[in-house]
Write a protein that holds these residues in place. Structure first.
Motif, PDB file in Angstrom:
ATOM      1  N   GLY A 102       0.754  -1.238  -0.244  1.00  0.00           N
ATOM      2  CA  GLY A 102      -0.064   0.214  -0.038  1.00  0.00           C
ATOM      3  C   GLY A 102       0.557   1.384   0.136  1.00  0.00           C
ATOM      4  N   GLY A 103       0.302   2.285  -0.629  1.00  0.00           N
ATOM      5  CA  GLY A 103       1.037   3.636  -0.631  1.00  0.00           C
ATOM      6  C   GLY A 103       2.426   3.688  -1.177  1.00  0.00           C
ATOM      7  N   VAL A 104       2.559   2.702  -2.305  1.00  0.00           N
ATOM      8  CA  VAL A 104       3.920   2.881  -2.947  1.00  0.00           C
ATOM      9  C   VAL A 104       4.041   3.816  -4.094  1.00  0.00           C
ATOM     10  N   GLY A 105       2.544   4.325  -4.341  1.00  0.00           N
ATOM     11  CA  GLY A 105       2.531   5.348  -5.523  1.00  0.00           C
ATOM     12  C   GLY A 105       2.049   4.648  -6.608  1.00  0.00           C
ATOM     13  N   ALA A 106       1.284   3.553  -6.730  1.00  0.00           N
ATOM     14  CA  ALA A 106       0.922   2.756  -7.695  1.00  0.00           C
ATOM     15  C   ALA A 106      -0.236   3.862  -8.445  1.00  0.00           C
ATOM     16  N   SER A 107      -1.223   4.336  -7.599  1.00  0.00           N
ATOM     17  CA  SER A 107      -2.009   5.152  -8.253  1.00  0.00           C
ATOM     18  C   SER A 107      -1.600   6.253  -9.031  1.00  0.00           C
ATOM     19  N   THR A 108      -0.770   6.890  -8.402  1.00  0.00           N
ATOM     20  CA  THR A 108       0.070   7.938  -8.892  1.00  0.00           C
ATOM     21  C   THR A 108       0.603   7.559 -10.141  1.00  0.00           C
TER      22      THR A 108
ATOM     23  N   ASP B  12     -10.386   1.465  -6.768  1.00  0.00           N
ATOM     24  CA  ASP B  12     -10.248   1.647  -5.276  1.00  0.00           C
ATOM     25  C   ASP B  12     -11.233   2.509  -4.927  1.00  0.00           C
TER      26      ASP B  12
ATOM     27  N   ASN C 148       9.661   2.772  -7.240  1.00  0.00           N
ATOM     28  CA  ASN C 148       9.322   4.124  -7.159  1.00  0.00           C
ATOM     29  C   ASN C 148       9.657   4.475  -5.536  1.00  0.00           C
ATOM     30  N   GLN C 149       9.773   5.947  -5.565  1.00  0.00           N
ATOM     31  CA  GLN C 149      10.215   6.529  -4.254  1.00  0.00           C
ATOM     32  C   GLN C 149      11.379   6.046  -3.801  1.00  0.00           C
TER      33      GLN C 149
ATOM     34  N   PRO D 132      12.611   8.425  -8.811  1.00  0.00           N
ATOM     35  CA  PRO D 132      13.187   9.137  -7.512  1.00  0.00           C
ATOM     36  C   PRO D 132      12.033   9.810  -6.744  1.00  0.00           C
ATOM     37  N   PHE D 133      12.309   9.542  -5.437  1.00  0.00           N
ATOM     38  CA  PHE D 133      11.548  10.157  -4.562  1.00  0.00           C
ATOM     39  C   PHE D 133      11.628  11.702  -4.648  1.00  0.00           C
ATOM     40  N   ASP D 134      10.390  12.498  -4.690  1.00  0.00           N
ATOM     41  CA  ASP D 134      10.676  13.932  -5.002  1.00  0.00           C
ATOM     42  C   ASP D 134       9.353  14.226  -4.435  1.00  0.00           C
ATOM     43  N   PRO D 135       9.390  14.559  -2.853  1.00  0.00           N
ATOM     44  CA  PRO D 135       8.213  15.130  -2.176  1.00  0.00           C
ATOM     45  C   PRO D 135       7.565  16.501  -2.669  1.00  0.00           C
TER      46      PRO D 135
ATOM     47  N   PHE E 262       6.014  15.555  -6.298  1.00  0.00           N
ATOM     48  CA  PHE E 262       4.644  14.731  -6.481  1.00  0.00           C
ATOM     49  C   PHE E 262       3.690  15.622  -5.558  1.00  0.00           C
TER      50      PHE E 262
HETATM   51  N1  LIG Z   1       7.968   9.242  -6.492  1.00  0.00           N
HETATM   52  C1  LIG Z   1       7.483   9.738  -5.530  1.00  0.00           C
HETATM   53  N2  LIG Z   1       8.084  10.912  -4.672  1.00  0.00           N
HETATM   54  C2  LIG Z   1       7.319  11.343  -3.629  1.00  0.00           C
HETATM   55  N3  LIG Z   1       6.010  11.051  -3.423  1.00  0.00           N
HETATM   56  C3  LIG Z   1       5.566  10.373  -4.128  1.00  0.00           C
HETATM   57  C4  LIG Z   1       5.940   9.641  -5.221  1.00  0.00           C
HETATM   58  N4  LIG Z   1       5.084   8.533  -5.881  1.00  0.00           N
HETATM   59  C5  LIG Z   1       3.943   8.756  -5.074  1.00  0.00           C
HETATM   60  N5  LIG Z   1       4.073   9.661  -3.999  1.00  0.00           N
HETATM   61  C6  LIG Z   1       3.208   9.933  -3.166  1.00  0.00           C
HETATM   62  O1  LIG Z   1       2.965   9.107  -2.483  1.00  0.00           O
HETATM   63  C7  LIG Z   1       1.670   9.000  -2.026  1.00  0.00           C
HETATM   64  C8  LIG Z   1       0.864   7.699  -2.249  1.00  0.00           C
HETATM   65  O2  LIG Z   1       0.652   7.401  -3.531  1.00  0.00           O
HETATM   66  P1  LIG Z   1      -0.284   6.578  -4.295  1.00  0.00           P
HETATM   67  O3  LIG Z   1      -1.878   7.138  -3.469  1.00  0.00           O
HETATM   68  O4  LIG Z   1      -0.402   6.805  -5.734  1.00  0.00           O
HETATM   69  O5  LIG Z   1      -0.131   5.207  -3.719  1.00  0.00           O
HETATM   70  P2  LIG Z   1      -0.919   3.982  -3.942  1.00  0.00           P
HETATM   71  O6  LIG Z   1       0.186   2.745  -4.133  1.00  0.00           O
HETATM   72  O7  LIG Z   1      -1.817   3.875  -4.878  1.00  0.00           O
HETATM   73  O8  LIG Z   1      -1.567   3.837  -2.530  1.00  0.00           O
HETATM   74  P3  LIG Z   1      -2.880   2.923  -2.238  1.00  0.00           P
HETATM   75  O9  LIG Z   1      -2.284   1.723  -1.518  1.00  0.00           O
HETATM   76  O10 LIG Z   1      -3.409   3.726  -0.871  1.00  0.00           O
HETATM   77  O11 LIG Z   1      -3.646   2.724  -3.469  1.00  0.00           O
HETATM   78  C9  LIG Z   1       0.749  10.192  -2.534  1.00  0.00           C
HETATM   79  O12 LIG Z   1       0.691  11.221  -1.783  1.00  0.00           O
HETATM   80  C10 LIG Z   1       1.975  10.386  -3.699  1.00  0.00           C
HETATM   81  O13 LIG Z   1       1.655  11.726  -3.875  1.00  0.00           O
END
Ligand SMILES: Nc1ncnc2c1ncn2[C@@H]1O[C@H](COP(=O)(O)OP(=O)(O)OP(=O)(O)O)[C@@H](O)[C@H]1O
Ligand SMILES: [Mg+2]
Length: 424
Positions: A170-176, A199, A335-336, A363-366, A369
Motif C-alpha cells: 500500500g502507498g507505494v505510488g501505484a495510483s500516481t 479503489d 518508485n520513491q 526518484p522520491f521527490d516529495p 509529487f
Molecule cells: N516518487 C514519488 N516521490 C514522492 N512522493 C510520491 C512519489 N510517488 C508517489 N508519491 C506520493 O505517495 C503517496 C501515495 O501515492 P499513491 O496514492 O499513488 O499510492 P498507492 O500505492 O496507490 O496507495 P494505496 O495503497 O493507498 O492505493 C501520494 O501522496 C503520492 O503523491
C-alpha cells in the motif's frame, strides 16, 4: 498469422510468446473443437484452451484428425471453430476437407494445422474457405493468435488493450504512476484512454485529475444488467481530449464486496470502444482484483525499495506468470527511490530476486509529487521537462506496445527501451 512460408517467424513466435508490440484481443464466447493427429499439437491446443484469452470460449479436443471430425459431424452440429490437424500430403488434406465440407455448417470457421509447407496446398485451402493454415510445429500462442484473430479485424488493432497497474504494498505510488501513465498515453501518444479507478472506497483518480466525478465505476458494478458500451460511456468523465475517467465513488456509505466476476462485463464493454484502458488496481488480493490482473493485456507492478515490497513483488510476479504462461512476464518499476536517510534495497538486488530488470526507477521527490497531488495535476503539468515526466512517457510507450518515439528527444536516451531490447 503463421502461414505458408513463415516458418521461421512461427518458430520464433512459439518460443517467445506474444511479441512486445502484439495485442491479441480475447475471443468471444465461441465453441471450438479440435481434432489432432500428433501429441505435440494436442498439447499446444490444450494449453491454448487454458490461455486467458480463450477464457470465455469452450474448447473440446480429441485425436483422430479429419476422420474423427467427419464421424463426429455426421450426426452433430459443427462448432464456431474447427481446428483440424492434417498429417500427410497436400492432396490427402484437400480430399479430407472436401468430405468435411459436406457435413460442416457454413457458419463454422476452419483452421488447418498441417506439416507441409506448400503454396499449392495453401491456395487450395483458401479456395475451400479455410480461414487459416498453420504450418507445424506450432506453439500455444500461435493457436491463441489464430483463433482470436478470427474475431478481431486488423484495423481494430489498438481497440481494447487493458493495462493494469498495482502496488506491491500500500502507498507505494501505484495510483500516481497509473494516473500519470494514463495521462501520457492520452497526451503524448494521442491514444484514447480511460483510467478506471478500482479503489472504490478511497480512490484518488478524481482528485488527481481535478475532477468532481459522479459515482462512475460504482454505478456500473452495482447495475450489472444495464451494462453496455453506451451505459459505460455515460459514466465516463472527460478529463482531456483523449483521456477519460471511470472514477471511484470514494465514499464509505456502503461496503464494497464483489464477486470475482463482478467487473468482467465492465472491462468487456470498455474493450469494445476504448483503445487503451488503464486499471488502477488497489493493493488487495481478492477474487476480483486477482482476476483483473490476470485478465489484463499488460501488467505493471509498482514497488518501493524495501524488503516487504521485494517479497510481495516476487510473489506477485510468480503467481501472475504461472497464471499467464503465454504472456510477457509482468513488468515492474521501483518508485520513491532516495528517501533521505532511509536504507534501501538496490534495484540490482530487485533485478536479481525477480530475475528481471525494473522497467523504470522513479526518484522520491516529495516537492514535485506533493505539488501535483495537491493541485490535482499530473507531473507533466507541474514539471514538463523533468526526467520523471520523461519516465512516465516512456512507460506509456512500452505498456501500449509502441516503440516509436513520437516526440523524440535525442538528448534523453531511452533507457527503458534499451532495457527492453536487452530482455528480448
Ligand atoms: N516518487 C514519488 N516521490 C514522492 N512522493 C510520491 C512519489 N510517488 C508517489 N508519491 C506520493 O505517495 C503517496 C501515495 O501515492 P499513491 O496514492 O499513488 O499510492 P498507492 O500505492 O496507490 O496507495 P494505496 O495503497 O493507498 O492505493 C501520494 O501522496 C503520492 O503523491
Ligand atoms: Mg492507490
Amino acid at each position: 498469422m503463421i502461414r505458408y512460408g513463415q516458418q521461421q517467424a512461427a518458430q520464433e513466435a512459439a518460443e517467445a510468446g506474444a511479441g512486445p508490440d502484439e495485442h491479441i484481443a480475447p475471443a468471444p464466447r465461441i465453441s471450438i473443437q479440435a481434432f489432432c493427429e500428433t501429441v505435440e499439437t494436442a498439447s499446444a491446443i490444450q494449453a491454448a484452451g487454458e490461455d486467458r484469452r480463450l477464457d470465455k470460449a469452450h474448447l473440446k479436443m480429441q485425436m483422430g484428425g479429419v476422420t474423427a471430425a467427419l464421424q463426429a459431424y455426421q450426426s452433430s452440429p459443427t462448432p464456431n471453430v474447427i481446428l483440424l490437424e492434417a498429417e500427410g500430403s497436400g492432396d490427402g488434406i484437400l480430399a479430407g476437407l472436401d468430405s468435411l465440407a459436406d457435413v460442416c455448417d457454413p457458419g463454422s470457421r476452419v483452421i488447418v494445422i498441417g506439416h507441409v509447407n506448400d503454396v499449392m496446398l495453401y491456395r487450395g485451402l483458401m479456395r475451400r474457405g479455410v480461414s487459416e493454415y498453420l504450418v507445424g510445429p506450432i506453439g500455444t500462442i500461435d493457436i491463441v493468435r489464430a483463433i482470436c484473430g478470427l474475431y478481431s479485424s486488423p484495423e481494430a488493432k489498438p481497440v481494447g488493450r487493458i493495462i493494469a497497474v498495482t502496488g506491491a504494498k500500500g502507498g507505494v505510488g501505484a495510483s500516481t504512476v497509473a494516473h500519470n501513465i494514463g495521462w501520457a498515453i492520452a497526451h503524448d501518444l494521442a491514444l484514447d484512454s480511460v483510467v478506471t479507478d478500482l479503489d472504490l472506497p478511497y480512490g484518488t483518480a478524481g482528485l488527481d485529475y481535478n475532477q468532481d466525478p459522479p459515482q462512475g465505476v460504482a454505478d456500473a458494478v452495482f447495475s450489472p444488467d444495464r451494462i453496455d458500451a453506451n451505459f459505460v460511456d455515460r459514466l465516463l468523465t472527460k478529463c482531456t481530449d483523449h483521456l477519460s475517467l471511470l472514477a471511484a465513488p470514494a465514499t464509505l456509505d456502503r461496503v464494497y464486496d464483489f464477486s470475482a466476476e463482478a467487473f468482467d462485463s465492465i472491462f468487456d464493454s470498455l474493450r469494445t470502444t476504448i483503445p487503451c484502458v488503464v486499471l488502477d488496481v488497489p493493493h488487495l488480493w481478492t477474487g476480483w482484483s486477482k482476476r483483473a490482473l490476470i485478465g489484463a493485456d499488460d501488467l505493471l507492478i509498482v514497488a518501493a525499495p524495501d524488503l516487504a515490497n521485494l517479497r510481495n513483488a516476487k510473489n506477485l510476479v510468480d503467481v501472475l506468470r504461472a497464471a499467464r504462461p503465454n504472456d510477457r512476464r509482468p513488468y515492474y518499476c521501483l518508485n520513491q527511490l532516495g528517501v533521505p536517510k532511509r536504507p534501501e534495497i538496490k534495484p540490482a538486488d530487485f533485478a536479481k530476486a525477480l530475475d528481471d530488470e525494473p522497467l523504470a526507477t522513479i526518484p522520491f521527490d516529495p516537492q514535485m509529487f506533493g505539488t501535483a497531488a495537491n493541485n490535482g495535476q499530473m507531473i507533466a503539468e507541474v514539471a514538463a521537462g523533468h526526467r520523471t515526466t520523461e519516465i512516465f512517457r516512456q512507460l506509456a510507450q512500452v505498456l501500449t506496445g509502441r516503440t516509436e518515439v513520437k516526440k523524440a528527444r535525442s538528448g534523453l536516451l531511452t533507457p527503458i527501451l534499451e532495457k527492453l531490447r536487452k530482455r528480448a
